[in-house]
Motif scaffolding. Structure first.
Motif, PDB file in Angstrom:
ATOM      1  N   ARG A 252      78.791  12.066  30.108  1.00 20.71           N
ATOM      2  CA  ARG A 252      79.242  12.051  28.870  1.00 20.71           C
ATOM      3  C   ARG A 252      78.797  11.474  27.931  1.00 20.71           C
ATOM      4  O   ARG A 252      78.624  11.962  26.837  1.00 20.71           O
ATOM      5  N   VAL A 253      77.612  10.453  27.946  1.00 22.14           N
ATOM      6  CA  VAL A 253      76.951   9.775  27.163  1.00 22.14           C
ATOM      7  C   VAL A 253      75.687  11.270  26.263  1.00 22.14           C
ATOM      8  O   VAL A 253      75.845  11.088  25.260  1.00 22.14           O
ATOM      9  N   LEU A 254      75.362  11.771  27.365  1.00 21.17           N
ATOM     10  CA  LEU A 254      74.449  12.980  26.842  1.00 21.17           C
ATOM     11  C   LEU A 254      74.911  14.440  26.497  1.00 21.17           C
ATOM     12  O   LEU A 254      74.762  14.857  25.276  1.00 21.17           O
ATOM     13  N   LYS A 255      76.249  14.677  26.934  1.00 16.12           N
ATOM     14  CA  LYS A 255      77.174  15.831  25.960  1.00 16.12           C
ATOM     15  C   LYS A 255      77.762  15.149  24.608  1.00 16.12           C
ATOM     16  O   LYS A 255      77.582  15.880  24.359  1.00 16.12           O
ATOM     17  N   SER A 256      77.747  13.745  24.383  1.00 14.79           N
ATOM     18  CA  SER A 256      78.080  13.465  23.119  1.00 14.79           C
ATOM     19  C   SER A 256      77.583  13.502  22.540  1.00 14.79           C
ATOM     20  O   SER A 256      77.653  14.114  21.270  1.00 14.79           O
ATOM     21  N   LEU A 257      76.165  13.157  22.940  1.00 17.92           N
ATOM     22  CA  LEU A 257      74.820  13.387  21.455  1.00 17.92           C
ATOM     23  C   LEU A 257      74.487  14.662  21.751  1.00 17.92           C
ATOM     24  O   LEU A 257      74.022  15.078  19.910  1.00 17.92           O
ATOM     25  N   ALA A 258      74.253  15.781  22.780  1.00 18.05           N
ATOM     26  CA  ALA A 258      74.049  16.670  21.995  1.00 18.05           C
ATOM     27  C   ALA A 258      75.241  17.521  21.651  1.00 18.05           C
ATOM     28  O   ALA A 258      74.735  18.273  20.184  1.00 18.05           O
ATOM     29  N   ALA A 259      76.196  17.211  20.782  1.00 14.37           N
ATOM     30  CA  ALA A 259      77.242  18.068  19.997  1.00 14.37           C
ATOM     31  C   ALA A 259      76.348  16.945  18.605  1.00 14.37           C
ATOM     32  O   ALA A 259      77.053  18.070  17.617  1.00 14.37           O
ATOM     33  N   MET A 260      76.998  15.981  19.107  1.00 17.61           N
ATOM     34  CA  MET A 260      76.597  15.044  17.199  1.00 17.61           C
ATOM     35  C   MET A 260      74.598  15.736  17.049  1.00 17.61           C
ATOM     36  O   MET A 260      74.481  15.655  15.791  1.00 17.61           O
ATOM     37  N   ALA A 261      74.557  15.726  17.625  1.00 20.06           N
ATOM     38  CA  ALA A 261      73.016  16.894  17.125  1.00 20.06           C
ATOM     39  C   ALA A 261      72.881  18.436  17.292  1.00 20.06           C
ATOM     40  O   ALA A 261      71.914  18.846  16.832  1.00 20.06           O
TER      41      ALA A 261
END
Length: 319
Positions: A252-261
């Motif tokens: 979930r953390v990686l998905k959230s950061l990927a969307a922000m990136a």
């Protein structure tokens, strides 16, 4: 005579101790508790959930789940193969097999009818194993760049950096403790990965941190005032909880950061808790590292697994 009888009762072996004793088939969950400490918590959860689903399926059709007959198990597979992958069906069979073994019942999953049912499921749904989108070096840097400077952001920055450097599985990553950090002769630090999926006895492996990952880790630990215990912890309302993170949160953390990136929705969907491990292996391949050091770095024992991870590496980088 009465005294001898009382003494005999006092030293009598408990019910269920002898192979000939009949177990309480309704209490399979209690039987499963005997495995605590011998298997990982995630394996235990899988056994419980998988047999509970089989039990419910049988109950809804007036079939007996314990002891299960091979024809019942084969029928269950035939029914469930429309919605479940063959790998999931095999995992469910493992749960059925374990429960029957614990209750000293004949294993119905070894029957030819069950084997044929699994083969039909595999032929109906042939598929290559899906692979998470690898977080290689460039993508890692993009994820790190969008991490904020609050507690959650510092933790996420350390999580990404350490996960990439150590090639940890998500369960290994969230199991790390402060006590696992040790100085190394490279001038940074190393982490002891105490236990892995393919290392149930806990022989462990050593993973080295780059200076960037070490600095991100120090920043998180100082901000969270962590001196011992779980390395990566949940943060609720700017408060650090004194326990290990759930492995599911890594994805979930990686998905959230990927969307922000700025990654596309499709790319975000392909990100998982395994992406750091896959991407780090791919990056090592791009950097020209040979197969054996990559296997050692990630704790792999199978060449085939590593080969599948790196098959999506863009070979144009060698040009």
């Amino acid at each position: 005579m009465q005294q001898r009888t009382q003494m005999a009762n006092r030293h009598r072996r408990p019910a269920g101790w002898l192979l000939g004793d009949k177990p309480d088939l309704k209490d399979w969950r209690k039987a499963l508790d005997r495995l605590d400490g011998s298997y990982s918590p995630y394996t235990m959860l899988s056994y419980r959930a998988d047999f509970a689903s089989f039990e419910a399926w049988c109950l809804g059709r007036g079939l007996v789940s314990l002891p299960a007959q091979p024809d019942t198990v084969a029928l269950f597979i035939a029914h469930e193969m429309e919605r479940l992958k063959p790998t999931t069906l095999k995992r469910k069979l493992a749960g059925l097999r374990k429960i029957h073994h614990l209750l000293r019942l004949k294993d119905p999953t070894r029957d030819i009818e069950v084997d044929l049912a699994i083969r039909r499921a595999q032929r109906q749904k042939p598929q290559r194993p899906s692979q998470a989108l690898g977080v290689t070096g460039d993508l890692r840097d993009r994820l790190l760049a969008v991490c904020t400077d609050d507690l959650v952001g510092r933790r996420n920055r350390a999580l990404v950096a350490v996960g990439f450097d150590t090639l940890c599985r998500r369960s290994e990553l969230v199991s790390l403790r402060v006590e696992d950090i040790q100085p190394n002769h490279f001038g940074t630090a190393s982490l002891l990965i105490r236990r892995a999926k393919n290392d149930p006895n806990g022989s462990g492996r050593i993973a080295h941190l780059t200076d960037g990952a070490l600095q991100a880790l120090k920043s998180w630990l100082e901000a969270a005032s962590i001196e011992s215990g779980p390395l990566f912890r949940p943060v609720y309302q700017n408060h650090v909880v004194d326990r290990h993170m759930n492995p599911i949160i890594v994805g979930r953390v990686l998905k959230s950061l990927a969307a922000m990136a700025g990654l596309s929705a499709g790319e975000v969907d392909e990100i998982s808790g395994h992406s750091l491990r896959v991407g780090a292996a791919q990056q090592l391949t791009i950097n020209g590292v040979q197969l054996l050091p990559i296997m050692r770095a990630g704790g792999w024992r199978s060449v085939n697994v590593v080969a599948r991870y790196v098959e999506n590496v863009d070979m144009n980088v060698w040009a």
